[in-house]
Write an enzyme that holds these catalytic residues in place. Sequence first.
Site, PDB file in Angstrom:
ATOM      1  N   LEU A   1      23.013 -20.283  -7.178  1.00 12.48           N
ATOM      2  CA  LEU A   1      24.286 -20.309  -6.469  1.00 12.48           C
ATOM      3  C   LEU A   1      25.304 -21.124  -7.255  1.00 12.48           C
ATOM      4  CD1 LEU A   1      22.869 -21.064  -2.899  1.00 12.48           C
ATOM      5  CD2 LEU A   1      23.321 -18.823  -3.934  1.00 12.48           C
TER       6      LEU A   1
ATOM      7  N   CYS B   1      23.861 -29.305 -10.513  1.00 12.23           N
ATOM      8  CA  CYS B   1      22.803 -28.588 -11.242  1.00 12.23           C
ATOM      9  C   CYS B   1      22.847 -28.751 -12.761  1.00 12.23           C
ATOM     10  CB  CYS B   1      22.840 -27.105 -10.894  1.00 12.23           C
ATOM     11  SG  CYS B   1      22.276 -26.761  -9.224  1.00 12.23           S
TER      12      CYS B   1
END
Length: 178
Positions: free
Chosen positions: A24, A134
């Site tokens: 995502l 991330c």
Amino acid sequence: TIENKIKRTNKNISFDIANNPEFLKEGKAVNDFMYPDRIIVGLENKNNQSVFKKLYRPFSLNHQKLIFLDIPSSELTKYAANAMLAMKISFINEISMLCERVGANINDVRKGIGSDTRIGYDFIYPSIGFGGSCFPKDVNSLKKQFENIGLKSLMSNATLDINELQWQHFASRILNKF
């Protein structure tokens, strides 16, 4: 860990492990969830593929997006994908510093290299570096995985170094301006 917990209950419970990493993008999580470009599933037991095919059928109506891998490959796919995107950001940031020094226009250079379909325009916008939850974590994790087996990841190190330099470069530009 799971086997140890089950043993303590004195029950005979069978289970399988699966890994289903998410891909995502920040700010686009809902859209990425509803319309994924790929769905990676790592399985120990390939007999469980039918469960995931049924689960993800609504997301694969137009074309098959489900990719089955072993668990280590599915985990590494997540880290490698984010590291590759972080490398693109670090690369364009390094090129932007060169453009400043030689008088080239980074936006023109970006358009020129982005028009190459093998490269594309995604993740080649110069900035003060990559961040988020991330990219830094996954590039560092990939670097650590290399170190754990006695290898050195030159690409991960360079990506992280350039990202750090970009922050410093940005700060020095502000100081020089004032």
